[in-house]
Design a protein around this motif. Structure first.
Motif, PDB file in Angstrom:
ATOM      1  N   ILE A   6       0.521   0.157   7.755  1.00  0.00           N
ATOM      2  CA  ILE A   6       0.901  -1.248   7.704  1.00  0.00           C
ATOM      3  C   ILE A   6       1.708  -1.575   8.951  1.00  0.00           C
ATOM      4  CG2 ILE A   6       2.847  -0.658   6.192  1.00  0.00           C
ATOM      5  CD1 ILE A   6       2.682  -3.509   5.054  1.00  0.00           C
ATOM      6  N   TYR A   7       1.252  -2.589   9.682  1.00  0.00           N
ATOM      7  CA  TYR A   7       1.974  -3.086  10.843  1.00  0.00           C
ATOM      8  C   TYR A   7       2.911  -4.180  10.357  1.00  0.00           C
ATOM      9  CZ  TYR A   7      -1.236  -0.640  13.954  1.00  0.00           C
ATOM     10  OH  TYR A   7      -1.945   0.319  14.608  1.00  0.00           O
ATOM     11  N   THR A   8       4.189  -4.036  10.678  1.00  0.00           N
ATOM     12  CA  THR A   8       5.207  -4.969  10.211  1.00  0.00           C
ATOM     13  C   THR A   8       6.044  -5.468  11.377  1.00  0.00           C
ATOM     14  OG1 THR A   8       6.835  -3.219   9.854  1.00  0.00           O
ATOM     15  CG2 THR A   8       5.386  -3.750   7.992  1.00  0.00           C
ATOM     16  N   GLY A   9       6.953  -6.383  11.050  1.00  0.00           N
ATOM     17  CA  GLY A   9       7.890  -6.894  12.040  1.00  0.00           C
ATOM     18  C   GLY A   9       9.193  -7.252  11.360  1.00  0.00           C
ATOM     19  N   PRO A  10      10.202  -7.596  12.161  1.00  0.00           N
ATOM     20  CA  PRO A  10      11.518  -7.910  11.600  1.00  0.00           C
ATOM     21  C   PRO A  10      11.526  -9.249  10.861  1.00  0.00           C
ATOM     22  CG  PRO A  10      11.507  -8.285  13.963  1.00  0.00           C
ATOM     23  CD  PRO A  10      10.171  -7.685  13.609  1.00  0.00           C
ATOM     24  N   LEU A  11      12.360  -9.323   9.838  1.00  0.00           N
ATOM     25  CA  LEU A  11      12.574 -10.555   9.076  1.00  0.00           C
ATOM     26  C   LEU A  11      11.275 -11.156   8.540  1.00  0.00           C
ATOM     27  CD1 LEU A  11      15.208 -12.154  11.466  1.00  0.00           C
ATOM     28  CD2 LEU A  11      15.651 -10.779   9.432  1.00  0.00           C
ATOM     29  N   CYS A  12      10.397 -10.307   8.057  1.00  0.00           N
ATOM     30  CA  CYS A  12       9.080 -10.743   7.581  1.00  0.00           C
ATOM     31  C   CYS A  12       9.005 -10.558   6.065  1.00  0.00           C
ATOM     32  CB  CYS A  12       7.996  -9.934   8.286  1.00  0.00           C
ATOM     33  SG  CYS A  12       6.341 -10.209   7.619  1.00  0.00           S
ATOM     34  N   ASN A  13       9.077 -11.655   5.341  1.00  0.00           N
ATOM     35  CA  ASN A  13       9.019 -11.585   3.878  1.00  0.00           C
ATOM     36  C   ASN A  13       7.679 -11.057   3.372  1.00  0.00           C
ATOM     37  OD1 ASN A  13      11.647 -12.512   3.564  1.00  0.00           O
ATOM     38  ND2 ASN A  13      11.000 -14.653   3.534  1.00  0.00           N
ATOM     39  N   PRO A  55       2.058  -8.979   7.869  1.00  0.00           N
ATOM     40  CA  PRO A  55       1.587  -7.621   8.104  1.00  0.00           C
ATOM     41  C   PRO A  55       0.072  -7.574   8.301  1.00  0.00           C
ATOM     42  CG  PRO A  55       1.823  -7.956   5.752  1.00  0.00           C
ATOM     43  CD  PRO A  55       2.297  -9.230   6.434  1.00  0.00           C
ATOM     44  N   GLN A  56      -0.382  -6.504   8.899  1.00  0.00           N
ATOM     45  CA  GLN A  56      -1.804  -6.152   8.937  1.00  0.00           C
ATOM     46  C   GLN A  56      -1.899  -4.766   8.329  1.00  0.00           C
ATOM     47  OE1 GLN A  56      -4.400  -8.121   9.704  1.00  0.00           O
ATOM     48  NE2 GLN A  56      -2.955  -9.777  10.144  1.00  0.00           N
ATOM     49  N   ILE A  57      -2.820  -4.618   7.378  1.00  0.00           N
ATOM     50  CA  ILE A  57      -2.887  -3.402   6.575  1.00  0.00           C
ATOM     51  C   ILE A  57      -4.254  -2.749   6.747  1.00  0.00           C
ATOM     52  CG2 ILE A  57      -2.693  -2.485   4.217  1.00  0.00           C
ATOM     53  CD1 ILE A  57      -1.018  -5.122   3.633  1.00  0.00           C
ATOM     54  N   PHE A  58      -4.224  -1.417   6.894  1.00  0.00           N
ATOM     55  CA  PHE A  58      -5.442  -0.636   7.108  1.00  0.00           C
ATOM     56  C   PHE A  58      -5.495   0.516   6.113  1.00  0.00           C
ATOM     57  CE2 PHE A  58      -4.339  -2.736  10.976  1.00  0.00           C
ATOM     58  CZ  PHE A  58      -5.542  -3.120  11.536  1.00  0.00           C
ATOM     59  N   PHE A  59      -6.675   0.735   5.550  1.00  0.00           N
ATOM     60  CA  PHE A  59      -6.946   1.921   4.729  1.00  0.00           C
ATOM     61  C   PHE A  59      -7.840   2.789   5.587  1.00  0.00           C
ATOM     62  CE2 PHE A  59      -6.788  -0.591   0.453  1.00  0.00           C
ATOM     63  CZ  PHE A  59      -5.469  -0.916   0.689  1.00  0.00           C
ATOM     64  N   ASN A  60      -7.347   3.966   5.962  1.00  0.00           N
ATOM     65  CA  ASN A  60      -7.948   4.770   7.035  1.00  0.00           C
ATOM     66  C   ASN A  60      -8.030   3.845   8.241  1.00  0.00           C
ATOM     67  OD1 ASN A  60      -8.001   7.107   5.514  1.00  0.00           O
ATOM     68  ND2 ASN A  60     -10.147   6.941   4.985  1.00  0.00           N
ATOM     69  N   GLU A  61      -9.167   3.631   8.802  1.00  0.00           N
ATOM     70  CA  GLU A  61      -9.273   2.713   9.947  1.00  0.00           C
ATOM     71  C   GLU A  61      -9.876   1.374   9.538  1.00  0.00           C
ATOM     72  OE1 GLU A  61      -7.999   3.188  13.057  1.00  0.00           O
ATOM     73  OE2 GLU A  61      -7.124   4.963  12.126  1.00  0.00           O
ATOM     74  N   GLN A  62     -10.103   1.166   8.242  1.00  0.00           N
ATOM     75  CA  GLN A  62     -10.703  -0.081   7.758  1.00  0.00           C
ATOM     76  C   GLN A  62      -9.629  -1.157   7.607  1.00  0.00           C
ATOM     77  OE1 GLN A  62     -12.674   0.194   3.976  1.00  0.00           O
ATOM     78  NE2 GLN A  62     -13.425  -1.896   4.073  1.00  0.00           N
ATOM     79  N   HIS A  63      -9.833  -2.278   8.274  1.00  0.00           N
ATOM     80  CA  HIS A  63      -8.879  -3.385   8.215  1.00  0.00           C
ATOM     81  C   HIS A  63      -9.021  -4.104   6.875  1.00  0.00           C
ATOM     82  CE1 HIS A  63      -7.606  -7.601   9.512  1.00  0.00           C
ATOM     83  NE2 HIS A  63      -6.511  -6.863   9.453  1.00  0.00           N
ATOM     84  N   MET A  64      -7.918  -4.154   6.123  1.00  0.00           N
ATOM     85  CA  MET A  64      -7.932  -4.804   4.812  1.00  0.00           C
ATOM     86  C   MET A  64      -7.371  -6.219   4.866  1.00  0.00           C
ATOM     87  SD  MET A  64      -9.421  -2.398   3.357  1.00  0.00           S
ATOM     88  CE  MET A  64      -9.596  -3.206   1.789  1.00  0.00           C
ATOM     89  N   GLY A  65      -6.671  -6.554   5.934  1.00  0.00           N
ATOM     90  CA  GLY A  65      -6.088  -7.886   6.071  1.00  0.00           C
ATOM     91  C   GLY A  65      -4.590  -7.842   5.906  1.00  0.00           C
ATOM     92  N   LEU A  79      -7.905  -2.497  -6.004  1.00  0.00           N
ATOM     93  CA  LEU A  79      -7.077  -1.798  -5.017  1.00  0.00           C
ATOM     94  C   LEU A  79      -7.175  -0.282  -5.161  1.00  0.00           C
ATOM     95  CD1 LEU A  79      -5.027  -1.948  -2.713  1.00  0.00           C
ATOM     96  CD2 LEU A  79      -3.226  -2.095  -4.430  1.00  0.00           C
ATOM     97  N   GLN A  80      -6.961   0.234  -6.360  1.00  0.00           N
ATOM     98  CA  GLN A  80      -6.976   1.682  -6.561  1.00  0.00           C
ATOM     99  C   GLN A  80      -8.335   2.287  -6.209  1.00  0.00           C
ATOM    100  OE1 GLN A  80      -4.444   3.685  -7.028  1.00  0.00           O
ATOM    101  NE2 GLN A  80      -3.033   1.971  -7.100  1.00  0.00           N
ATOM    102  N   GLU A  81      -9.403   1.582  -6.533  1.00  0.00           N
ATOM    103  CA  GLU A  81     -10.750   2.088  -6.226  1.00  0.00           C
ATOM    104  C   GLU A  81     -10.952   2.196  -4.718  1.00  0.00           C
ATOM    105  OE1 GLU A  81     -14.248   3.824  -6.944  1.00  0.00           O
ATOM    106  OE2 GLU A  81     -12.832   3.260  -8.512  1.00  0.00           O
ATOM    107  N   LEU A  82     -10.485   1.209  -3.981  1.00  0.00           N
ATOM    108  CA  LEU A  82     -10.641   1.227  -2.523  1.00  0.00           C
ATOM    109  C   LEU A  82      -9.794   2.298  -1.860  1.00  0.00           C
ATOM    110  CD1 LEU A  82     -10.727  -2.588  -1.759  1.00  0.00           C
ATOM    111  CD2 LEU A  82     -12.585  -0.957  -1.405  1.00  0.00           C
ATOM    112  N   LEU A  83      -8.737   2.724  -2.525  1.00  0.00           N
ATOM    113  CA  LEU A  83      -7.856   3.742  -1.956  1.00  0.00           C
ATOM    114  C   LEU A  83      -8.355   5.164  -2.180  1.00  0.00           C
ATOM    115  CD1 LEU A  83      -4.466   2.105  -2.886  1.00  0.00           C
ATOM    116  CD2 LEU A  83      -5.276   2.599  -0.584  1.00  0.00           C
ATOM    117  N   LYS A  84      -9.335   5.351  -3.024  1.00  0.00           N
ATOM    118  CA  LYS A  84      -9.842   6.703  -3.318  1.00  0.00           C
ATOM    119  C   LYS A  84     -10.571   7.297  -2.145  1.00  0.00           C
ATOM    120  CE  LYS A  84     -10.254   6.145  -8.252  1.00  0.00           C
ATOM    121  NZ  LYS A  84     -11.142   6.091  -9.372  1.00  0.00           N
TER     122      LYS A  84
END
Length: 84
Positions: A6-13, A55-65, A79-84
């Motif tokens: 997960i790519y994050t930044g400061p003060l990001c709700n 944030p931008q979120i990735f499962f392995n190298e797949q961009h999830m948004g 969610l759980q199925e995609l994480l397997k």
């Protein structure tokens, strides 16, 4: 289980909400703060096909948004199925 980044930044709700969502689903993740890691913003933009918001979120190298996308997966019980 897939590697989650997960790519994050400061003060990001939305970043905080995304991390809480992952934690409550027992998902371990690697956090990359674009404000403190050299080159992380450019890396994120490239991997996320030009998206600049966090944030931008990735499962392995797949961009999830961002938070809303992953929250929708959680609501749809996918969610759980995609994480397997």
């Amino acid at each position: 289980m897939k590697n989650v980044t997960i790519y994050t930044g400061p003060l990001c709700n939305y970043c905080e909400a995304a991390k809480k969502l992952l934690t409550r689903n027992n998902v371990e993740y690697k956090e990359i703060n674009i404000a403190t890691v050299e080159g992380a913003m450019d890396e994120m933009i490239t991997k996320a096909n030009g998206k600049r918001t966090i944030p931008q979120i990735f499962f392995n190298e797949q961009h999830m948004g961002g938070y809303d996308d992953v929250r929708a997966l959680e609501k749809e019980n996918k969610l759980q199925e995609l994480l397997k």
